[in-house]
Enzyme design. Structure first.
Site, PDB file in Angstrom:
ATOM      1  CB  CYS A  43      33.739 -25.389  59.047  1.00 44.52           C
ATOM      2  SG  CYS A  43      33.235 -26.596  57.819  1.00 44.52           S
TER       3      CYS A  43
ATOM      4  CB  CYS B 290      22.875 -30.174  59.574  1.00 39.34           C
ATOM      5  SG  CYS B 290      21.712 -28.818  59.487  1.00 39.34           S
TER       6      CYS B 290
ATOM      7  CB  CYS C  14      33.819 -32.343  57.448  1.00 40.90           C
ATOM      8  SG  CYS C  14      32.531 -32.751  58.653  1.00 40.90           S
TER       9      CYS C  14
ATOM     10  CG  ASP D  91      34.085 -24.374  45.227  1.00 43.14           C
ATOM     11  OD1 ASP D  91      33.536 -23.573  46.000  1.00 43.14           O
ATOM     12  OD2 ASP D  91      34.992 -25.154  45.574  1.00 43.14           O
TER      13      ASP D  91
END
Ligand code: SF4
Ligand code: SF4
Length: 317
Positions: free
Chosen positions: A210, A190, A235, A130
């Site tokens: 987002c 989605c 989320c 990440d």
């Protein structure tokens, strides 16, 4: 040892270290990603994540990150925790219920590298998970691990509840075939379920809308209109609705098991959480990223909306 034998050995070590999948791809410039990345940045879909716009060339070419880089070893580690939180009104993304994956994955990637160095002598490498400079979903797809879903996440037939890590190494290995087929088909769940319409088109997320970005990366105050839909960190909606996640199994990685203090945290307790309590419950979890102030800001924003909804209901009575 041949390149092929080395690749098989790495994959076996990766399994032994708790990674659920491992694929290997050649280091090269991801030139076909350039337009997509530049368009995304030009649209300001990165929000205030200015670091995403820096070092575009480095992001596209891992050879610039590790001198002499030849191969990218991409690993996946499942994180779906077993159990449920006591929270009802507020939600925390499942990836954040246990120990911060940066510690867990980097530690195991270092162990993987140590095994390689022990067996094959000098191997130069850098581990990422990440991390801004690496297009990790793209390299995972190139390493044959899955496809990029319309929610922009890497998907496998076992779902998307996993972390991605990379070890960029300076040795030649045998490479996997890229994953070609996209198994999203005509599904749009989605896109339809995202409460803020942040998935502006398949595989393109406007971070500014987002909730995951808003609750974690965004610093500052929210406008009155910003709706977090109960989420106080991250989320999961575009993963929860994805049919491939029906096949996801709870992780066997102990570090990702939810902390007892977090499991028993109630809505009421969260609303009046003190800094020392935050430190005790969230120490070394991903929630540290937003910090006490950020988490409480998110709680207040949700409270603001539930009271506004209550006012509206009363007016309509
Ligand atoms: S994480 Fe939530 S807000 Fe972000 S794209 Fe997915 S569903 Fe939408
Ligand atoms: S919900 Fe459907 S469209 Fe979205 S990522 Fe999953 S399979 Fe693809």
């Amino acid at each position: 040892m041949t390149k092929s034998e080395k690749s098989s050995q790495i994959k076996q070590w990766a399994r032994e270290l708790g990674f659920s999948a491992c694929g290997i791809t050649r280091v090269r410039e991801a030139s076909e990603q350039r337009d997509h990345l530049i368009r995304w940045l030009e649209n300001n879909y990165n929000g205030r994540m200015e670091y995403m716009a820096r070092n575009v060339d480095k992001r596209l070419n891992p050879a610039q990150l590790v001198p002499g880089a030849r191969s990218i070893i991409v690993v996946l580690m499942d994180y779906l925790p077993a159990g449920r939180l006591s929270l009802r009104q507020y939600k925390i993304s499942r990836y954040a219920w246990g120990t911060d994956y940066h510690y867990v994955i980097k530690k195991r990637l270092r162990q993987l590298l140590e095994r390689m160095q022990h067996q094959w002598g000098q191997v130069q490498a850098r581990a990422f998970t990440d991390s801004a400079p690496v297009l990790e979903r793209y390299w995972a797809q190139q390493a044959g691990l899955g496809w990029i879903g319309k929610n922009s996440l890497l998907l496998t037939k076992q779902g998307s509840y996993f972390f991605i890590g990379e070890l960029i190494v300076d040795i030649e290995l045998e490479y996997d075939q890229p994953w070609e087929k996209n198994f999203c088909g005509t599904c749009t769940r989605c896109l339809d379920a995202c409460p803020t319409h942040a998935i502006v088109q398949p595989r393109v997320v406007d971070a500014r809308k987002c909730i995951s970005y808003l609750t974690i990366e965004y610093r500052g105050d929210f406008s009155a209109e910003t709706q977090l839909h109960g989420w106080v960190f991250g989320c999961d909606i575009c993963q929860q609705v994805c049919p491939w996640n029906r096949h996801a199994r709870p992780t066997a990685v102990e570090e990702f098991a939810p902390r007892p203090d977090l499991l028993s945290l109630t809505d009421k307790k969260l609303e009046s959480l003190t800094k020392p309590e935050f430190n005790k419950i969230f120490r070394h979890t991903p929630v540290e990223r937003t910090g006490y102030k950020g988490l409480m800001r998110n709680v207040r924003q949700n409270q603001r909306h539930s009271s506004m909804a209550g006012d509206k209901e009363r007016q309509n009575d």
